[in-house]
Design an enzyme around this catalytic site. Sequence first.
Site, mmCIF file in Angstrom:
data_model
loop_
_atom_site.group_PDB
_atom_site.id
_atom_site.type_symbol
_atom_site.label_atom_id
_atom_site.label_comp_id
_atom_site.label_asym_id
_atom_site.label_seq_id
_atom_site.Cartn_x
_atom_site.Cartn_y
_atom_site.Cartn_z
ATOM 1 N N GLY A 148 0.623 -0.872 0.196
ATOM 2 C CA GLY A 148 -0.174 0.285 0.318
ATOM 3 C C GLY A 148 0.362 0.890 0.105
ATOM 4 O O GLY A 148 1.760 0.883 0.361
ATOM 5 N N HIS A 201 -1.696 7.516 7.141
ATOM 6 C CA HIS A 201 -1.018 8.455 6.473
ATOM 7 C C HIS A 201 -1.617 10.000 6.246
ATOM 8 O O HIS A 201 -1.395 10.845 6.058
ATOM 9 C CB HIS A 201 -0.329 7.644 5.349
ATOM 10 C CG HIS A 201 0.766 7.079 5.948
ATOM 11 N ND1 HIS A 201 1.776 7.493 6.102
ATOM 12 C CD2 HIS A 201 1.427 5.908 5.233
ATOM 13 C CE1 HIS A 201 2.469 6.263 6.396
ATOM 14 N NE2 HIS A 201 2.313 5.550 5.560
ATOM 15 N N CYS A 236 6.373 -0.151 6.952
ATOM 16 C CA CYS A 236 5.218 0.430 6.413
ATOM 17 C C CYS A 236 6.876 1.434 5.115
ATOM 18 O O CYS A 236 8.263 1.489 5.886
ATOM 19 C CB CYS A 236 5.537 1.660 6.949
ATOM 20 S SG CYS A 236 5.506 3.507 6.293
ATOM 21 N N LEU A 237 7.134 1.818 3.801
ATOM 22 C CA LEU A 237 7.518 1.990 2.973
ATOM 23 C C LEU A 237 8.000 2.539 3.823
ATOM 24 O O LEU A 237 9.600 3.983 3.322
ATOM 25 C CB LEU A 237 7.248 1.933 1.419
ATOM 26 C CG LEU A 237 6.737 1.284 0.670
ATOM 27 C CD1 LEU A 237 5.572 1.053 -0.302
ATOM 28 C CD2 LEU A 237 7.791 -0.354 0.705
ATOM 29 N N HIS A 240 -4.538 1.821 7.929
ATOM 30 C CA HIS A 240 -3.263 2.261 7.839
ATOM 31 C C HIS A 240 -2.541 3.588 6.422
ATOM 32 O O HIS A 240 -1.808 4.636 7.197
ATOM 33 C CB HIS A 240 -1.750 1.092 7.524
ATOM 34 C CG HIS A 240 -0.209 1.587 7.338
ATOM 35 N ND1 HIS A 240 0.568 1.500 8.443
ATOM 36 C CD2 HIS A 240 0.048 2.063 6.605
ATOM 37 C CE1 HIS A 240 1.826 0.979 8.433
ATOM 38 N NE2 HIS A 240 1.699 1.842 6.960
ATOM 39 N N GLU A 241 -3.022 3.132 5.620
ATOM 40 C CA GLU A 241 -2.857 3.929 4.457
ATOM 41 C C GLU A 241 -3.492 5.591 5.037
ATOM 42 O O GLU A 241 -3.109 6.939 4.624
ATOM 43 C CB GLU A 241 -3.609 3.942 3.440
ATOM 44 C CG GLU A 241 -1.683 2.716 2.772
ATOM 45 C CD GLU A 241 -0.879 2.366 2.844
ATOM 46 O OE1 GLU A 241 -0.403 4.229 2.871
ATOM 47 O OE2 GLU A 241 -0.015 1.924 3.371
ATOM 48 N N GLN A 260 2.846 9.802 1.381
ATOM 49 C CA GLN A 260 4.570 8.985 1.673
ATOM 50 C C GLN A 260 5.344 9.839 0.292
ATOM 51 O O GLN A 260 6.412 9.578 0.277
ATOM 52 C CB GLN A 260 4.329 7.859 1.891
ATOM 53 C CG GLN A 260 3.976 7.414 2.919
ATOM 54 C CD GLN A 260 3.637 5.825 2.467
ATOM 55 O OE1 GLN A 260 2.510 5.252 2.502
ATOM 56 N NE2 GLN A 260 4.780 5.147 3.128
HETATM 57 NI NI NI Z 1 3.044 3.817 5.642
#
Ligand code: NI
Length: 171
Positions: free
Chosen positions: A46, A138, A92-93, A134-135, A51
Site C-alpha cells: 500500500g 498517512h 511501512c515504506l 494504515h494508509e 508518502q
Molecule cells: Ni505506511
Amino acid sequence: MALLNVLCYPDPRLHKVAKPVGQVDARVKKIVADMAETMYEAPGVGLAATQVDIHERIVVIDVSDEQNELRVFINPEIIWSSPEKKSWREGCLSVPDFYDEVERPAQVKVRALDLDGKEFEIDADGLLAVCLQHEMDHLQGKVFVEYLSMLKRTRVSQKLKKRAKELLGER
Ligand code: NI
C-alpha cells in the site's frame, strides 16, 4: 509513468494533512499510475499520496499474492469500524526495516471514489482492513510508529536519521 521518491520517517512532511481531491481527472490518474508503479517497485502492499509528498487524499493498495489486483481509493472515508480489534505486525515504506504490532479494528467499511470518479463502498477485513486503516492514517499525517511507545518511537527515529546520514555519505 515515473517512480516517485518515498519520504522517510521522521520527515516532517509525513505529518501534513492531505486535502480531498476535487476532480478525478488526467492529473489525478497520472498520480495514481506513478504511485502504483512506486508501490510495486518497492515492493509494498500500500502507498498513500502523503508518502510521496503529494498532500491529496489518494491511496493505492494491492494485497493480492500475485500483486495483480490494484485497488485505488480517492477521498476514502471509514464509515464503519468493528468493535472487535485485531493486532497485526505492520511495516511501512516510510519506515524501512522496522515492523511492530499495532492493534486496530478488525473490519472496516470504507467509502471512496474510483478512477472514474464513481463512489463505491467496500467491506474489508484481514490484511486489506489493516492496510486501509494504515494508509488512511498517512493521509491524516499519522505514521504507524505513533501507536507505539515513546521509547520505541525515539529508537526508530534515531536509527532512521543515522541511516539517512550514512546514505548521504555514500553519494
Ligand atoms: Ni505506511
